[in-house]
Write a protein that holds these residues in place. Structure first.
Motif, PDB file in Angstrom:
ATOM      1  N   GLY A 167      40.246  42.175  59.877  1.00  0.00           N
ATOM      2  CA  GLY A 167      41.191  41.085  59.310  1.00  0.00           C
ATOM      3  C   GLY A 167      40.087  40.147  58.484  1.00  0.00           C
ATOM      4  O   GLY A 167      39.103  40.263  58.422  1.00  0.00           O
ATOM      5  N   TRP A 168      41.117  39.290  57.887  1.00  0.00           N
ATOM      6  CA  TRP A 168      40.267  38.079  56.817  1.00  0.00           C
ATOM      7  C   TRP A 168      39.469  37.373  57.695  1.00  0.00           C
ATOM      8  O   TRP A 168      39.907  36.806  58.746  1.00  0.00           O
ATOM      9  N   ALA A 169      38.493  36.861  57.229  1.00  0.00           N
ATOM     10  CA  ALA A 169      37.469  36.047  57.751  1.00  0.00           C
ATOM     11  C   ALA A 169      36.846  35.133  56.770  1.00  0.00           C
ATOM     12  O   ALA A 169      36.770  35.313  55.733  1.00  0.00           O
ATOM     13  N   GLY A 170      36.576  33.654  57.247  1.00  0.00           N
ATOM     14  CA  GLY A 170      36.186  32.795  56.357  1.00  0.00           C
ATOM     15  C   GLY A 170      34.584  32.863  56.064  1.00  0.00           C
ATOM     16  O   GLY A 170      33.895  33.587  57.124  1.00  0.00           O
ATOM     17  N   VAL A 171      33.898  32.438  55.304  1.00  0.00           N
ATOM     18  CA  VAL A 171      32.489  32.253  54.867  1.00  0.00           C
ATOM     19  C   VAL A 171      32.232  31.049  54.639  1.00  0.00           C
ATOM     20  O   VAL A 171      33.040  30.064  54.048  1.00  0.00           O
ATOM     21  N   ASN A 172      31.142  30.415  55.084  1.00  0.00           N
ATOM     22  CA  ASN A 172      30.599  29.170  54.702  1.00  0.00           C
ATOM     23  C   ASN A 172      30.369  29.122  52.908  1.00  0.00           C
ATOM     24  O   ASN A 172      29.637  30.005  52.642  1.00  0.00           O
ATOM     25  N   PHE A 216      29.887  44.271  51.585  1.00  0.00           N
ATOM     26  CA  PHE A 216      30.895  44.581  50.509  1.00  0.00           C
ATOM     27  C   PHE A 216      31.966  45.019  51.283  1.00  0.00           C
ATOM     28  O   PHE A 216      32.142  45.822  52.226  1.00  0.00           O
ATOM     29  N   SER A 217      33.143  44.379  50.573  1.00  0.00           N
ATOM     30  CA  SER A 217      34.527  45.200  50.746  1.00  0.00           C
ATOM     31  C   SER A 217      35.398  44.450  49.955  1.00  0.00           C
ATOM     32  O   SER A 217      35.408  44.468  48.759  1.00  0.00           O
ATOM     33  N   MET A 218      36.268  43.311  50.375  1.00  0.00           N
ATOM     34  CA  MET A 218      37.150  42.553  49.872  1.00  0.00           C
ATOM     35  C   MET A 218      36.987  41.259  49.739  1.00  0.00           C
ATOM     36  O   MET A 218      36.572  40.669  50.825  1.00  0.00           O
ATOM     37  N   LEU A 243      45.776  34.710  54.022  1.00  0.00           N
ATOM     38  CA  LEU A 243      44.480  34.133  54.350  1.00  0.00           C
ATOM     39  C   LEU A 243      44.773  33.223  55.867  1.00  0.00           C
ATOM     40  O   LEU A 243      45.894  32.711  55.981  1.00  0.00           O
ATOM     41  N   PRO A 244      43.745  33.291  56.602  1.00  0.00           N
ATOM     42  CA  PRO A 244      43.792  32.589  57.895  1.00  0.00           C
ATOM     43  C   PRO A 244      43.771  31.050  57.706  1.00  0.00           C
ATOM     44  O   PRO A 244      43.356  30.584  56.594  1.00  0.00           O
ATOM     45  N   VAL A 281      37.123  40.455  53.650  1.00  0.00           N
ATOM     46  CA  VAL A 281      37.374  41.610  54.769  1.00  0.00           C
ATOM     47  C   VAL A 281      36.391  42.528  54.629  1.00  0.00           C
ATOM     48  O   VAL A 281      36.031  42.862  53.412  1.00  0.00           O
ATOM     49  N   SER A 282      35.798  43.129  55.528  1.00  0.00           N
ATOM     50  CA  SER A 282      34.821  44.241  55.467  1.00  0.00           C
ATOM     51  C   SER A 282      34.674  44.938  56.640  1.00  0.00           C
ATOM     52  O   SER A 282      34.736  44.484  58.141  1.00  0.00           O
ATOM     53  N   ASN A 283      34.496  46.193  56.369  1.00  0.00           N
ATOM     54  CA  ASN A 283      34.387  47.025  57.860  1.00  0.00           C
ATOM     55  C   ASN A 283      33.123  47.636  57.890  1.00  0.00           C
ATOM     56  O   ASN A 283      32.566  48.460  58.609  1.00  0.00           O
ATOM     57  N   THR A 284      32.073  46.835  57.180  1.00  0.00           N
ATOM     58  CA  THR A 284      30.686  47.056  57.273  1.00  0.00           C
ATOM     59  C   THR A 284      30.161  46.116  57.947  1.00  0.00           C
ATOM     60  O   THR A 284      30.405  45.010  57.755  1.00  0.00           O
ATOM     61  N   ASN A 285      29.318  46.198  59.010  1.00  0.00           N
ATOM     62  CA  ASN A 285      29.026  44.930  59.853  1.00  0.00           C
ATOM     63  C   ASN A 285      27.756  44.422  59.597  1.00  0.00           C
ATOM     64  O   ASN A 285      26.785  45.057  59.261  1.00  0.00           O
TER      65      ASN A 285
END
Length: 343
Positions: free
Chosen positions: A157-162, A177-179, A94-95, A143-147
């Motif tokens: 790559g992994w991204a944070g969320v509020n 959705f993805s991971m 995780l970042p 992680v998502s490949n859907t924009n």
């Protein structure tokens, strides 16, 4: 300052040794190699339930009851059967130094909703305490490949969320959705968290990215700088300051024309706080567009000079010329326009 930035660039340049994510678009699943990068292990995952969602809205929960999704009415126009796969990897990279304190859950198929859905993940407080982690600053990651951005394409790559923390649970909202997983940081000053980074393609060109935007949060409220690292494939990269969009957490920078080479464009976003704590997206090194986009159309059709007149197509569009006409601009027009001043 220039010396510090050069040291920072050198470190990330030599870090560029891992493969980027490969998404199996036909199955809406990450490949085995991609999962190894995302999870930090060869964990193959186990089925963990799922459910059917439709326009009326629904609640989907994993079989271990530690992962819940609330889909509101009107978030979908169709009926979809979602499957949950659970990964127990404790090594997920995780970042921003966050340590995984939940299982990782993958939802297939990947999907984009019309409204935000609510995701709740139970964290392992005992694990966080045993490792002397700062449980109160736990955060969700995905992680998502859907924009989620209308015109933007997501960097891998992994991204944070509020995130909201409610007892042992983290709660956040998403449109894709993805991971998903939860992480908890060590005590002390934390590096910035890049919630998302997107590149945008210039209308009127053959799939050429011209702008980067990043949603960046400084969890300690420290002053920070956000940089776009960019350059032509096989050539040097340079640092450009990304400008904050008003009082939001979004930062943006245009890609210089000289970086738009026929071989592709190297791209990375780096955020650095006043203590030197840094985060990058992608974290594994520069992203090579179009090769790392995963989109066969972009890979096969990308061309920064479609009419072969020696003028960059984005520059032609920006200055009112026709990128499809070799006679536009007329002979004698000065070019290139010059490289913007870097930090």
């Amino acid at each position: 300052m220039k010396k510090f930035i050069w040291i920072l660039f050198t470190a990330f340049y030599f870090w560029n040794c891992l493969a980027f994510l490969d998404f199996n678009r036909s199955k809406n699943e990450f490949s085995k190699d991609s999962l190894l990068v995302l999870l930090g292990s060869n964990d193959v995952g186990v089925p963990a339930g799922g459910g059917t969602a439709d326009p009326s809205g629904t609640r989907i929960q994993s079989s271990d009851e530690l992962f819940t999704i609330l889909i509101p009415e009107g978030a979908m126009d169709e009926t979809v059967e979602f499957k949950i796969t659970k990964y127990n990897s404790t090594q997920a990279p995780l970042p921003s130094g966050y340590v995984p304190t939940s299982s990782i859950y993958q939802i297939t198929p990947s999907y984009k909703f019309k409204k935000e859905v609510v995701v709740t993940i139970a964290l392992d407080r005992a694990k966080a305490q045993s490792m002397n982690l700062n449980f109160g600053k736990s955060r969700g990651f995905h992680v998502s490949n859907t924009n989620s951005e209308t015109d933007g394409l997501r960097m891998p790559g992994w991204a944070g969320v509020n995130t909201t923390l409610d007892s042992e649970n983290i709660i956040f909202h998403t449109k894709t959705f993805s991971m998903f997983g939860g992480g908890t940081p060590p005590p002390g000053n934390l590096p910035p968290v890049i919630n998302g980074a997107y590149y945008y393609l210039k209308p009127g060109t053959l799939h050429i990215p011209y702008q980067l935007r990043a949603d960046v949060l400084e969890p300690d409220g420290d002053p920070m700088n956000v940089y776009l690292v960019v350059g032509p494939a096989g050539g040097p990269t340079n640092y450009f300051s990304m400008q904050r969009e008003g009082t939001t957490n979004w930062y943006e920078s245009n890609i210089p024309y000289e970086a738009m080479s026929p071989g592709g464009i190297l791209i990375q976003v780096i955020a650095v706080d006043v203590h030197g704590q840094k985060t990058a997206r992608p974290s594994t090194g520069t992203f090579l567009y179009p090769a790392d986009s995963g989109n066969p159309t972009y890979i096969s059709q990308y061309n920064p000079d479609r009419d072969g007149d020696g003028f960059n197509d984005v520059w032609e569009v920006d200055t009112g010329f026709n990128p499809n006409n070799a006679g536009s601009p007329p002979g004698g027009t000065p070019y290139p326009p010059g490289l913007p001043v870097a930090i």
